[in-house]
Design an enzyme around this catalytic site. Structure first.
Site, short mmCIF file in Angstrom:
data_model
loop_
_atom_site.label_atom_id
_atom_site.label_comp_id
_atom_site.label_asym_id
_atom_site.label_seq_id
_atom_site.Cartn_x
_atom_site.Cartn_y
_atom_site.Cartn_z
N THR A 1 0.88 -1.19 0.00
CA THR A 1 0.00 0.00 0.00
C THR A 1 0.91 1.24 0.00
O THR A 1 1.36 1.65 -1.06
CB THR A 1 -0.98 0.01 1.19
OG1 THR A 1 -0.25 -0.08 2.40
CG2 THR A 1 -1.97 -1.11 1.09
N LYS B 1 4.31 -6.77 3.86
CA LYS B 1 4.00 -5.39 3.50
C LYS B 1 3.69 -4.63 4.79
O LYS B 1 3.25 -5.23 5.78
CB LYS B 1 2.85 -5.29 2.51
CG LYS B 1 1.50 -5.72 2.98
CD LYS B 1 0.60 -4.72 3.67
CE LYS B 1 0.77 -3.31 3.23
NZ LYS B 1 -0.12 -2.43 4.07
N THR C 1 3.33 -6.03 12.15
CA THR C 1 3.31 -5.95 10.69
C THR C 1 1.91 -6.08 10.13
O THR C 1 1.09 -6.83 10.65
CB THR C 1 4.15 -7.09 10.11
OG1 THR C 1 5.44 -6.95 10.63
CG2 THR C 1 4.20 -7.00 8.61
N GLU D 1 6.86 4.99 7.51
CA GLU D 1 6.50 6.20 6.76
C GLU D 1 7.41 7.36 7.17
O GLU D 1 7.47 7.76 8.32
CB GLU D 1 5.02 6.51 6.99
CG GLU D 1 4.14 5.47 6.28
CD GLU D 1 2.67 5.53 6.63
OE1 GLU D 1 1.87 5.00 5.84
OE2 GLU D 1 2.32 6.08 7.67
N ASN E 1 0.79 11.14 5.89
CA ASN E 1 -0.43 10.85 6.62
C ASN E 1 -1.43 11.99 6.70
O ASN E 1 -2.57 11.80 7.08
CB ASN E 1 -0.10 10.35 8.02
CG ASN E 1 0.45 8.94 7.95
OD1 ASN E 1 -0.23 8.05 7.47
ND2 ASN E 1 1.69 8.77 8.34
N SER F 1 -6.69 12.00 0.42
CA SER F 1 -7.06 13.16 -0.42
C SER F 1 -6.87 12.83 -1.90
O SER F 1 -6.07 11.97 -2.24
CB SER F 1 -6.22 14.37 -0.05
OG SER F 1 -6.34 14.60 1.34
#
Lengths: 408, 408
Positions: free
Chosen positions: B162, B188, B199, B280, B403, B408
């Site tokens: 993702t 992932k 995870t 991230e 994030n 959006s």
């Protein structure tokens, strides 16, 4: 320390007009503890007979001045008292030298001001792990004693700031038996804010007559729903201190008085909200209201899981009504929840009802709410009557900027 | 979804060369579940007799496919089995429709591939709260069945991504009784990463012969010290799933075999580290090693408090050896600690010893360690023999960027 160039967009328009509290005087000085070109020490003197109540951080690594305050609370309250606060250095994780620094400062305040050392309360806020240069503080005590003035509470609020972008004050007055009882408080705090205690440093003064026991019980009760119900970043300070001093100068006893308790709660909540509104990098003030939980404690666990979730806080920064992340936070909190009973609101918009997106929900409506600066997230667990309200702010680039180079 | 333009600076140079696992084949398709122009469905078929073990999120709002997998684990294992995974939609908080989607997909896989429905495991990852368009997945099942190929595990790793910036794979081979047993795994995950489970999605395949009971026990044991010992942002997914499938094709039984267990642990730890390295916005990989705690559980509580502290994660981003924040995190964790027994290391540099800054500590030394990409923070409580190691990443502007506008 990072240069703070901008005042929080959530700051009040001005410092409030606080009433003078009979029996309390203040003075501030630039002692050069760490900062240059600003005041960094505040001394408040309290009239004989003032009772002092307090609530402190529960950190197991709490700082020397916190331990000293905790040991002194509940002692004799007939003589005068003093509160000395320095910013720039937290005197935390400073070993025996830290204890010695508290001893040196409280002894010097006692001698200079004619107060029993057992009635001298100190707080230190700022960097952890650096020895506190106590001699810079004791060197300005004569001047702090000489300059005492009942009208200097705003200057006191300024002297205790660290990364704060605005000084914080709040007040209330209540009529009891035809007489006015006044409450005035100041606070500092913007990072390392989470229960328990939420706020770094808070000092509230009143001219009410209060026994220490009754005052302590009242303060503890309301700390839980104010300063212990806010979070900026889930981090808990080693120095958090709330002191409430009642000088008795009004002659009005408030033990068991509901109107006074409501007024005190209002002052505490106002200061707690101001701390959140000065949250590092904050652009949104967020109220999380959880209802329908099995117990109040479970409701608070859910509310804090939501308030501390980086994914929710960044979604709020991005003005995204991302209710999936609210589901996630409820799910991870550890408190009981049933996915298929859960309802979620953003503002007045019900986005999810009993485990599924609400019929007729239009994301544009919730998105409109998210564009404001006052964000409300409501969660109903549908399980019981437990409820809790907590407050937080969004997580923005500003937080990263402030904290990635605080000591640089 | 934010446009991810850059691969994590902590990514491995290339996807590893994974061994083909006899008894496992893969195919991927672009089904258009949400994303356009990329694969988003992966089907793995497992030979008759394959045993399957699993560990799942403990979220109380876990998704329909997770509940379905949990119900199926430990069932009969004589027939063939299948794992189907889609990205783009988590099928979480989707009510009865979500359950129906799982039923529709697993029934269709069973029919198309000739597998008992009780042996069809599915996972969904992506946005929460939007109905899963199951028909887009069932529409491509014929093709997924026809395209099965033992050599497509890297494509499978890509299809399940993702916000990941790189596909994650790991492998090990062990010699047992003169024969080679192979393990190959994919994962992932980059946000909403925290125990339990750390995870998002992990699939590990081996040609070992293993009873379901023994495999499950081994997987549970090592999940705790690998996937449940990492955190990116303290947030816990509603979909986290780890499945380990043993086809038995090697003919080598590994029940109770220590060498296999070490190899499996290595694959699990490797994949867990890769998830953190794709955290991230991550620019630093951080190992937190806590020793001297009263118990292992207390050590992990301290380690996770450090790993989840926004103030520590931003300090690491700023390459600031701010050990005062480590003191703060230990203090707030809730597990026992004694300020005056605490020692702290950054890399090999002891910065604090028994509650005070170490003699001869020069900040420049610790600062040099902080400039690397592999950061090690060591904390010794000085109280007992409890120990724990956890892994995390720093908190940067990249996290906020990703994030604040995911949807959006």
């Amino acid at each position: 320390m990072a240069t703070i160039t901008k005042v929080s967009p959530l700051a009040p328009a001005a410092f409030p007009d606080l009433p003078v509290i009979d029996g309390v005087t203040f003075a501030t000085m630039a002692a050069g503890v760490k900062y240059q070109g600003r005041t960094d020490v505040m001394l408040a003197l309290l009239a004989p007979g003032t009772t002092v109540a307090g609530v402190f951080t529960k950190s197991s690594t709490r700082a020397a001045p916190v331990l000293d305050c905790q040991a002194k609370l509940g002692g004799p309250s007939d003589g005068a008292a003093a509160i000395l606060v320095n910013s720039g250095n937290a005197n935390a994780f400073t070993g025996k030298g830290g204890v010695a620094a508290v001893e040196a400062i409280t002894a010097a305040v006692a001698q200079t001001c004619g107060v029993e050392q057992e009635r001298v309360f100190t707080s230190s806020t700022g960097v952890i792990g650096e020895p506190l240069p106590a001699e810079r503080i004791t060197a300005v005590l004569d001047r702090l004693h000489r300059d005492q003035n009942p009208d200097q509470i705003e200057a006191a609020a300024q002297a205790i700031m660290t990364t704060d972008t605005f000084p914080k004050g709040a007040m209330a007055q209540v009529e009891i038996d035809g007489k006015t009882v006044s409450i005035a408080g100041i606070a500092k705090g913007s990072g390392m804010i989470a229960p328990d205690m939420a706020t770094m440093l808070v000092y509230i003064f009143t001219d009410a007559v209060a026994s220490q026991n009754a005052l302590q019980a009242m303060v503890t009760r309301h700390a839980d729903r104010t300063f212990n119900s806010i979070t900026v970043d889930s981090d808990t300070s080693t120095s958090d201190t709330l002191l409430v001093a009642a000088t008795g100068a009004s002659g009005v006893s408030i033990d068991g008085n509901a109107a006074f308790e409501v007024a005190l709660h209002g002052v505490m909540q106002d200061l707690a909200h101001q701390v959140v509104k000065d949250g590092e990098g904050a652009t949104k003030f967020v109220e999380i209201n959880v209802t329908g939980a099995t117990t109040d404690a479970d409701a608070k666990t859910h509310a804090m899981a939501i308030a501390n979730s980086p994914l929710i806080k960044t979604a709020i920064a991005g003005e995204d009504p991302n209710w999936g992340r609210v589901v996630m936070a409820v799910g991870k909190s550890g408190a009981p929840a049933d996915r298929d009973l859960l309802s979620i609101r953003f503002g007045d918009i019900e986005v999810a009802t009993k485990g599924f997106v609400s019929p007729g929900y239009a994301e544009a409506d919730a998105a409109a709410h998210m564009k404001g600066t006052d964000i409300r997230i409501g969660v109903d667990l549908g399980m019981g009557t437990g409820a809790s309200t907590v407050w937080t702010c969004d997580l923005t680039h500003g937080y990263i900027e402030i904290n990635a180079d605080y000591r640089s």
